[in-house]
Design a protein around this motif. Sequence first.
Motif, PDB file in Angstrom:
ATOM      1  N   ALA A 125      39.553  40.083  45.403  1.00  0.00           N
ATOM      2  CA  ALA A 125      39.462  41.548  45.341  1.00  0.00           C
ATOM      3  C   ALA A 125      40.799  42.154  44.931  1.00  0.00           C
ATOM      4  O   ALA A 125      40.838  43.092  44.121  1.00  0.00           O
ATOM      5  CB  ALA A 125      39.011  42.095  46.690  1.00  0.00           C
ATOM      6  N   PHE A 126      41.886  41.629  45.464  1.00  0.00           N
ATOM      7  CA  PHE A 126      43.203  42.158  45.102  1.00  0.00           C
ATOM      8  C   PHE A 126      43.520  41.887  43.629  1.00  0.00           C
ATOM      9  O   PHE A 126      44.159  42.711  42.963  1.00  0.00           O
ATOM     10  CB  PHE A 126      44.283  41.570  46.010  1.00  0.00           C
ATOM     11  CG  PHE A 126      44.285  42.162  47.390  1.00  0.00           C
ATOM     12  CD1 PHE A 126      45.037  43.286  47.667  1.00  0.00           C
ATOM     13  CD2 PHE A 126      43.521  41.608  48.399  1.00  0.00           C
ATOM     14  CE1 PHE A 126      45.048  43.851  48.936  1.00  0.00           C
ATOM     15  CE2 PHE A 126      43.508  42.162  49.670  1.00  0.00           C
ATOM     16  CZ  PHE A 126      44.271  43.287  49.940  1.00  0.00           C
ATOM     17  N   ARG A 127      43.080  40.756  43.112  1.00  0.00           N
ATOM     18  CA  ARG A 127      43.267  40.487  41.687  1.00  0.00           C
ATOM     19  C   ARG A 127      42.462  41.478  40.843  1.00  0.00           C
ATOM     20  O   ARG A 127      42.906  41.908  39.770  1.00  0.00           O
ATOM     21  CB  ARG A 127      42.877  39.045  41.369  1.00  0.00           C
ATOM     22  CG  ARG A 127      43.855  38.013  41.912  1.00  0.00           C
ATOM     23  CD  ARG A 127      43.573  36.623  41.390  1.00  0.00           C
ATOM     24  NE  ARG A 127      42.399  36.023  42.005  1.00  0.00           N
ATOM     25  CZ  ARG A 127      42.444  35.268  43.119  1.00  0.00           C
ATOM     26  NH1 ARG A 127      43.604  35.048  43.722  1.00  0.00           N
ATOM     27  NH2 ARG A 127      41.343  34.730  43.606  1.00  0.00           N
ATOM     28  N   GLU A 128      41.279  41.839  41.323  1.00  0.00           N
ATOM     29  CA  GLU A 128      40.475  42.836  40.619  1.00  0.00           C
ATOM     30  C   GLU A 128      41.117  44.211  40.674  1.00  0.00           C
ATOM     31  O   GLU A 128      41.122  44.940  39.681  1.00  0.00           O
ATOM     32  CB  GLU A 128      39.056  42.894  41.201  1.00  0.00           C
ATOM     33  CG  GLU A 128      38.123  41.855  40.639  1.00  0.00           C
ATOM     34  CD  GLU A 128      37.898  42.035  39.146  1.00  0.00           C
ATOM     35  OE1 GLU A 128      37.052  42.856  38.740  1.00  0.00           O
ATOM     36  OE2 GLU A 128      38.587  41.355  38.355  1.00  0.00           O
ATOM     37  N   TYR A 129      41.656  44.586  41.807  1.00  0.00           N
ATOM     38  CA  TYR A 129      42.366  45.861  41.897  1.00  0.00           C
ATOM     39  C   TYR A 129      43.473  45.918  40.839  1.00  0.00           C
ATOM     40  O   TYR A 129      43.630  46.919  40.133  1.00  0.00           O
ATOM     41  CB  TYR A 129      42.997  46.042  43.272  1.00  0.00           C
ATOM     42  CG  TYR A 129      42.055  46.058  44.450  1.00  0.00           C
ATOM     43  CD1 TYR A 129      40.776  46.590  44.358  1.00  0.00           C
ATOM     44  CD2 TYR A 129      42.457  45.542  45.687  1.00  0.00           C
ATOM     45  CE1 TYR A 129      39.933  46.610  45.461  1.00  0.00           C
ATOM     46  CE2 TYR A 129      41.617  45.569  46.794  1.00  0.00           C
ATOM     47  CZ  TYR A 129      40.344  46.096  46.680  1.00  0.00           C
ATOM     48  OH  TYR A 129      39.528  46.107  47.772  1.00  0.00           O
ATOM     49  N   ARG A 130      44.229  44.845  40.740  1.00  0.00           N
ATOM     50  CA  ARG A 130      45.334  44.786  39.774  1.00  0.00           C
ATOM     51  C   ARG A 130      44.806  44.870  38.346  1.00  0.00           C
ATOM     52  O   ARG A 130      45.369  45.573  37.495  1.00  0.00           O
ATOM     53  CB  ARG A 130      46.122  43.489  39.970  1.00  0.00           C
ATOM     54  CG  ARG A 130      47.304  43.315  39.005  1.00  0.00           C
ATOM     55  CD  ARG A 130      47.939  41.953  39.197  1.00  0.00           C
ATOM     56  NE  ARG A 130      47.004  40.890  38.871  1.00  0.00           N
ATOM     57  CZ  ARG A 130      47.174  39.608  39.219  1.00  0.00           C
ATOM     58  NH1 ARG A 130      48.232  39.254  39.932  1.00  0.00           N
ATOM     59  NH2 ARG A 130      46.283  38.694  38.866  1.00  0.00           N
TER      60      ARG A 130
END
Length: 269
Positions: A125-130
């Motif tokens: 999810a954090f990679r998607e946010y980025r």
Amino acid sequence: MATAETAATTSRTVKPADHPPLLAGDRGPIAMSRPGLHETVLKILKPLPRGVILDCPAGEGALAQDLIAEGFDVRCCDLYSELFRLDGVEIKRGDLAGTLPYTSQSFDYITSLDGLEHIDSPPQAFREYRRLLKPGGHLIISVPNIMNVEERLKWLLFGYTSHFKPLSEQSKAKIHYDCAGMDEIAVHANPIGYNELRYYLEKNGFAIQGVYRDRKKGNQWLYWPLVALIRLLAKLTPEKRRKDRWTEELASDPVLLGGNTIIIHSILK
């Protein structure tokens, strides 16, 4: 925003009455989060320039409705898009643990409230946010606060916190029925605290701008002796260790005396 042509196809106000309470009734969206969360998020966003914002998970669309009223251009996404009840607004199906259906650098803002604790791959999810945010874009995330003083004491006494209870067969069966088979709505699978949130944010190039709580809990005064002890120990900790272990942050009001939810506002560098 959806066009007039697509608005009818994305209308979700009227639900079939075959499985209350999640799917039944003719009403607009209501918040699926605890009181105070949406109000805190709106206070963070209000002074910022208007732009394109992704709300994921969007739930019924209650936050999106408020964001539109504040002048933001809102897109919505959820694992269960059929729950969405906000007429005339685009809703896409997407999984935070996977790849969301948007091109890179599409958004000025992302709000992701009470979603990370439900998925089996928070790092993704954090990679998607980025990926989805433009450089300088704002991210606001929230999870149940497992590190406030009340939850720390419950963990010591019972071995689990209020938001992450054992999932017995009986409790799973009830969740499965109440959620009409959409278990992820209610199952808290991943306890995530301030430490993990900060680690994943910094690893993905985010700089924290502020840490907040949804609202003060009325019974916090009961824990003041324990809070005083924790903060005394924090002050007695050598300065280098305090910085290395984020001691002051972990003893701060939003974390130690937080409400049910911890909220972090960060910017993609």
